[in-house]
Design a protein around this motif. Structure first.
Motif, PDB file in Angstrom:
ATOM      1  N   UNK A 313       0.826  -1.214   0.000  1.00  0.00           N
ATOM      2  CA  UNK A 313       0.000   0.000   0.000  1.00  0.00           C
ATOM      3  C   UNK A 313       0.856   1.258   0.000  1.00  0.00           C
ATOM      4  N   UNK A 314       2.072   1.176   0.599  1.00  0.00           N
ATOM      5  CA  UNK A 314       2.946   2.350   0.654  1.00  0.00           C
ATOM      6  C   UNK A 314       3.808   2.502  -0.584  1.00  0.00           C
ATOM      7  N   UNK A 315       3.896   1.464  -1.407  1.00  0.00           N
ATOM      8  CA  UNK A 315       4.822   1.490  -2.551  1.00  0.00           C
ATOM      9  C   UNK A 315       4.562   2.641  -3.522  1.00  0.00           C
ATOM     10  N   UNK A 316       3.314   2.918  -3.928  1.00  0.00           N
ATOM     11  CA  UNK A 316       3.120   4.023  -4.896  1.00  0.00           C
ATOM     12  C   UNK A 316       3.250   5.423  -4.313  1.00  0.00           C
ATOM     13  N   UNK A 317       3.427   5.556  -3.011  1.00  0.00           N
ATOM     14  CA  UNK A 317       3.487   6.863  -2.364  1.00  0.00           C
ATOM     15  C   UNK A 317       4.939   7.306  -2.223  1.00  0.00           C
ATOM     16  N   UNK A 318       5.138   8.623  -2.245  1.00  0.00           N
ATOM     17  CA  UNK A 318       6.468   9.191  -2.144  1.00  0.00           C
ATOM     18  C   UNK A 318       6.450  10.389  -1.191  1.00  0.00           C
ATOM     19  N   UNK A 319       7.581  10.634  -0.584  1.00  0.00           N
ATOM     20  CA  UNK A 319       7.775  11.844   0.183  1.00  0.00           C
ATOM     21  C   UNK A 319       6.847  11.958   1.381  1.00  0.00           C
ATOM     22  N   UNK A 320       6.277  13.144   1.532  1.00  0.00           N
ATOM     23  CA  UNK A 320       5.440  13.429   2.698  1.00  0.00           C
ATOM     24  C   UNK A 320       4.170  12.586   2.691  1.00  0.00           C
ATOM     25  N   UNK A 321       3.641  12.240   1.504  1.00  0.00           N
ATOM     26  CA  UNK A 321       2.443  11.393   1.458  1.00  0.00           C
ATOM     27  C   UNK A 321       2.724  10.020   2.057  1.00  0.00           C
ATOM     28  N   UNK A 322       3.890   9.454   1.750  1.00  0.00           N
ATOM     29  CA  UNK A 322       4.233   8.149   2.312  1.00  0.00           C
ATOM     30  C   UNK A 322       4.427   8.237   3.825  1.00  0.00           C
ATOM     31  N   UNK A 323       5.090   9.286   4.275  1.00  0.00           N
ATOM     32  CA  UNK A 323       5.315   9.442   5.710  1.00  0.00           C
ATOM     33  C   UNK A 323       4.004   9.608   6.463  1.00  0.00           C
ATOM     34  N   UNK A 324       3.115  10.458   5.918  1.00  0.00           N
ATOM     35  CA  UNK A 324       1.842  10.692   6.595  1.00  0.00           C
ATOM     36  C   UNK A 324       0.989   9.433   6.619  1.00  0.00           C
ATOM     37  N   UNK A 325       0.926   8.696   5.508  1.00  0.00           N
ATOM     38  CA  UNK A 325       0.112   7.486   5.464  1.00  0.00           C
ATOM     39  C   UNK A 325       0.637   6.432   6.424  1.00  0.00           C
ATOM     40  N   UNK A 326       1.958   6.286   6.516  1.00  0.00           N
ATOM     41  CA  UNK A 326       2.522   5.313   7.446  1.00  0.00           C
ATOM     42  C   UNK A 326       2.240   5.704   8.894  1.00  0.00           C
ATOM     43  N   UNK A 327       2.287   6.981   9.204  1.00  0.00           N
ATOM     44  CA  UNK A 327       1.956   7.440  10.560  1.00  0.00           C
ATOM     45  C   UNK A 327       0.504   7.109  10.887  1.00  0.00           C
ATOM     46  N   UNK A 328      -0.402   7.291   9.923  1.00  0.00           N
ATOM     47  CA  UNK A 328      -1.817   6.983  10.145  1.00  0.00           C
ATOM     48  C   UNK A 328      -2.012   5.486  10.370  1.00  0.00           C
ATOM     49  N   UNK A 329      -1.361   4.646   9.539  1.00  0.00           N
ATOM     50  CA  UNK A 329      -1.498   3.204   9.708  1.00  0.00           C
ATOM     51  C   UNK A 329      -0.901   2.744  11.036  1.00  0.00           C
ATOM     52  N   UNK A 330       0.205   3.350  11.453  1.00  0.00           N
ATOM     53  CA  UNK A 330       0.779   3.018  12.759  1.00  0.00           C
ATOM     54  C   UNK A 330      -0.191   3.349  13.883  1.00  0.00           C
ATOM     55  N   UNK A 331      -0.865   4.474  13.770  1.00  0.00           N
ATOM     56  CA  UNK A 331      -1.835   4.861  14.799  1.00  0.00           C
ATOM     57  C   UNK A 331      -2.982   3.856  14.856  1.00  0.00           C
ATOM     58  N   UNK A 332      -3.490   3.447  13.699  1.00  0.00           N
ATOM     59  CA  UNK A 332      -4.630   2.532  13.678  1.00  0.00           C
ATOM     60  C   UNK A 332      -4.250   1.152  14.209  1.00  0.00           C
ATOM     61  N   UNK A 333      -3.149   0.576  13.701  1.00  0.00           N
ATOM     62  CA  UNK A 333      -2.770  -0.765  14.158  1.00  0.00           C
ATOM     63  C   UNK A 333      -2.242  -0.747  15.585  1.00  0.00           C
ATOM     64  N   UNK A 334      -1.619   0.377  16.012  1.00  0.00           N
ATOM     65  CA  UNK A 334      -1.200   0.466  17.403  1.00  0.00           C
ATOM     66  C   UNK A 334      -2.392   0.454  18.346  1.00  0.00           C
ATOM     67  N   UNK A 335      -3.477   1.115  17.962  1.00  0.00           N
ATOM     68  CA  UNK A 335      -4.689   1.098  18.781  1.00  0.00           C
ATOM     69  C   UNK A 335      -5.302  -0.301  18.809  1.00  0.00           C
ATOM     70  N   UNK A 336      -5.324  -0.964  17.651  1.00  0.00           N
ATOM     71  CA  UNK A 336      -5.900  -2.308  17.603  1.00  0.00           C
ATOM     72  C   UNK A 336      -5.065  -3.304  18.404  1.00  0.00           C
ATOM     73  N   UNK A 337      -3.745  -3.188  18.354  1.00  0.00           N
ATOM     74  CA  UNK A 337      -2.884  -4.089  19.116  1.00  0.00           C
ATOM     75  C   UNK A 337      -3.053  -3.855  20.623  1.00  0.00           C
ATOM     76  N   UNK A 338      -3.200  -2.606  20.999  1.00  0.00           N
ATOM     77  CA  UNK A 338      -3.373  -2.265  22.414  1.00  0.00           C
ATOM     78  C   UNK A 338      -4.672  -2.837  22.965  1.00  0.00           C
TER      79      UNK A 338
END
Length: 531
Positions: A313-338
């Motif tokens: 899912x992150x492969x087609x993204x570059x730069x700030x878009x990739x960083x922002x999307x990964x931060x969002x996914x980390x937030x979602x899966x971190x909440x689910x893991x918790x």
């Protein structure tokens, strides 16, 4: 109403009065007299002038004086008018546009002025009615239907709840400076809502809106009064619910359920998490929705998502878009893991990377000039000055209060920081305060900037209203604020400590502005050297 100045004072050619005369030589009264009556020889003074009943206006004015002295009214026709007109032997000159044309009257004076209605007396002081036994409602959970209320037959002005509501509305109108029209609308709304109010009863906002909206009455101001009384039940569906339902549409039920829980936790906060701003929640949902739609085609739950799916899912993204999307996914899966929704966090050990900020570029003069030319509202020039001179954010401009402005000592408090008041901002502040006092003389809103909506409230203007006059311009309020801080770094040197002291910036932001200024200065020196 002010009369238009018509040149120097002189004598009217018809009635010989002295004052400011039209260009054709007549005063206002003679001009209107000449438009209605034809020219003929006056039976009293013998002049050729516009006459009514064979007498000119000058003779009519003197006859009116004689009638006033005798205590009898002078009518335009009849034996009394002829008798006083025949008694005219001389003429007392007068000032133009200052003599009454209605004649003397022996009738008693009017109780109230001719124009306008008498002021409605304030309602008698009243408090919350004492709770007594009353016949309970058969279905207490159902809201009342106020649409069937007939104001001519169902109004009950003796209801103690209505009298209390009218007293509260009067006090609230004085505190907030409501105009007479709003006060009358609120009084009429309270008659509809509280005429048959009983103890332990409440008013539903939806039922109130359904009844008052077709009548063109103010629902917000009425809601303020009912909320002050503690009778309002706000049963409106929050806009967040509709927005969330639209964002989860099309996503697999198992994934949508956990995503909804995560977004609600972002919005409302949790035991160990603070609530996020609604704009942050919207950005997170906007970034993750396309990815969740793709995963919904193959998976039914987030626990089925692997690390390879995240990287894909992150492969087609570059730069700030990739960083922002990964931060969002980390937030979602971190909440689910918790919360035990997933067994492993598929975003762990995926590097976000450092954020490389671009060098800040200064605005061109033509960009700033176009923004200044687009300032059409009375407050726009002041808003531009606060952003371009004092580097104030839109939120700080909205929060400015009248107490933050010290015109005598020429000081201004923005976001808790004391700043000197320059000549341009001082002039724009005076212009705005003069307009504010003229446009909303009775408003009690303590904020510096008000509009037609907030003049009746106590809160600040909206962020949309602040930026509405500059949409579509290259030099927005945020760009003007950034350009002012960059200009300070270019003028006084790229010193992060100086920027932090002047504008109250944190250390990272001050370093970023200093680095951009240093890069621009080095580029300018290289261009000069090469030239």
């Amino acid at each position: 109403m002010k009369h238009r100045v018509r040149g120097p004072a002189r004598t009217c050619v018809s009635c010989l009065s002295w004052g400011r005369i039209f260009g054709h030589g007549f005063c206002v009264a003679c001009y209107m007299f000449a438009r209605e009556y034809a020219v003929d020889q006056c039976a009293g003074c013998g002049r050729w002038e516009p006459v009514r009943s064979e007498y000119c206006r000058l003779c009519w004015a003197q006859a009116r004086v004689l009638a006033r002295e005798s205590g009898r009214p002078l009518h335009s026709t009849g034996a009394t008018a002829v008798r006083f007109l025949q008694q005219v032997r001389h003429h007392q000159l007068f000032f133009a546009d200052m003599q009454s044309t209605r004649g003397a009257s022996t009738s008693p004076p009017r109780k109230h002025p001719r124009r306008g209605r008498p002021r409605t007396p304030d309602p008698a002081p009243a408090g919350r009615p004492v709770t007594r036994w009353a016949q309970p409602v058969l279905f207490p959970g159902l809201p009342r239907d106020y649409t069937r209320f007939d104001e001519t037959m169902d109004a009950n002005p003796d209801n103690p709840w209505l009298r209390w509501g009218q007293h509260v509305a009067c006090q609230l109108a004085e505190r907030r400076g409501w105009p007479r029209r709003i006060r009358l609308d609120v009084e009429r709304s309270l008659i509809i809502l509280l005429s048959h109010h009983i103890d332990d009863d409440t008013v539903s906002y939806v039922a109130m809106f359904t009844a008052l909206r077709p009548l063109g009455l103010s629902c917000d101001r009425t809601a303020d009064v009912l909320n002050e009384m503690g009778l309002l039940v706000d049963d409106r569906r929050p806009a967040f619910e509709d927005w969330l339902e639209g964002k989860l549409d099309g996503i697999a039920p198992g994934i949508a359920r956990e995503t909804e829980t995560w977004l609600r936790n972002l919005r409302n906060g949790g035991p160990r998490t603070r609530p996020r701003d609604i704009h942050t929640v919207r950005q997170y949902a906007r970034a993750v929705r396309p990815i969740l739609l793709d995963w919904s085609a193959n998976y039914d739950h987030l626990r089925e998502v692997t690390r390879e799916n995240v990287l894909e899912a992150l492969a087609p993204l570059r730069g700030r878009d990739r960083q922002h999307t990964l931060i969002v996914l980390r937030s979602m899966f971190g909440f689910c893991k918790k919360n035990g929704v997933v067994f492993r966090n598929p975003t762990s050990r995926i590097r976000v990377g450092d954020r490389h900020s671009k060098n800040i570029q200064p605005l061109r003069d033509d960009q700033v000039q176009r923004t200044v030319a687009a300032a059409a509202r009375p407050a726009d020039r002041l808003i531009i000055a606060l952003a371009a001179i004092h580097a104030a954010r839109s939120g700080a401009i909205r929060a400015l209060r009248l107490d933050d402005v010290d015109l005598g000592d020429r000081r201004l408090i923005i976001a808790g920081r004391l700043r000197p008041l320059d000549d341009l901002t001082h002039k724009l502040l005076l212009d705005w305060l003069d307009y504010r006092r003229t446009r909303w003389p009775t408003t009690a809103n303590p904020h510096l900037l008000v509009n037609q909506m907030t003049a009746l409230k106590l809160g600040p203007v909206s962020g949309f209203w602040i930026k509405a006059g500059f949409r579509g311009q290259e030099a927005t309020l945020e760009r003007l604020r950034v350009d002012r801080q960059l200009e300070e770094a270019l003028t006084h040197g790229p010193d992060p400590l100086h920027l932090a002291v002047v504008f109250g910036l944190d250390e990272r932001t001050a370093i970023r502005y200093a680095a951009s200024a240093r890069q621009l200065l080095e580029t300018a020196i290289e261009c000069d050297t090469s030239g």
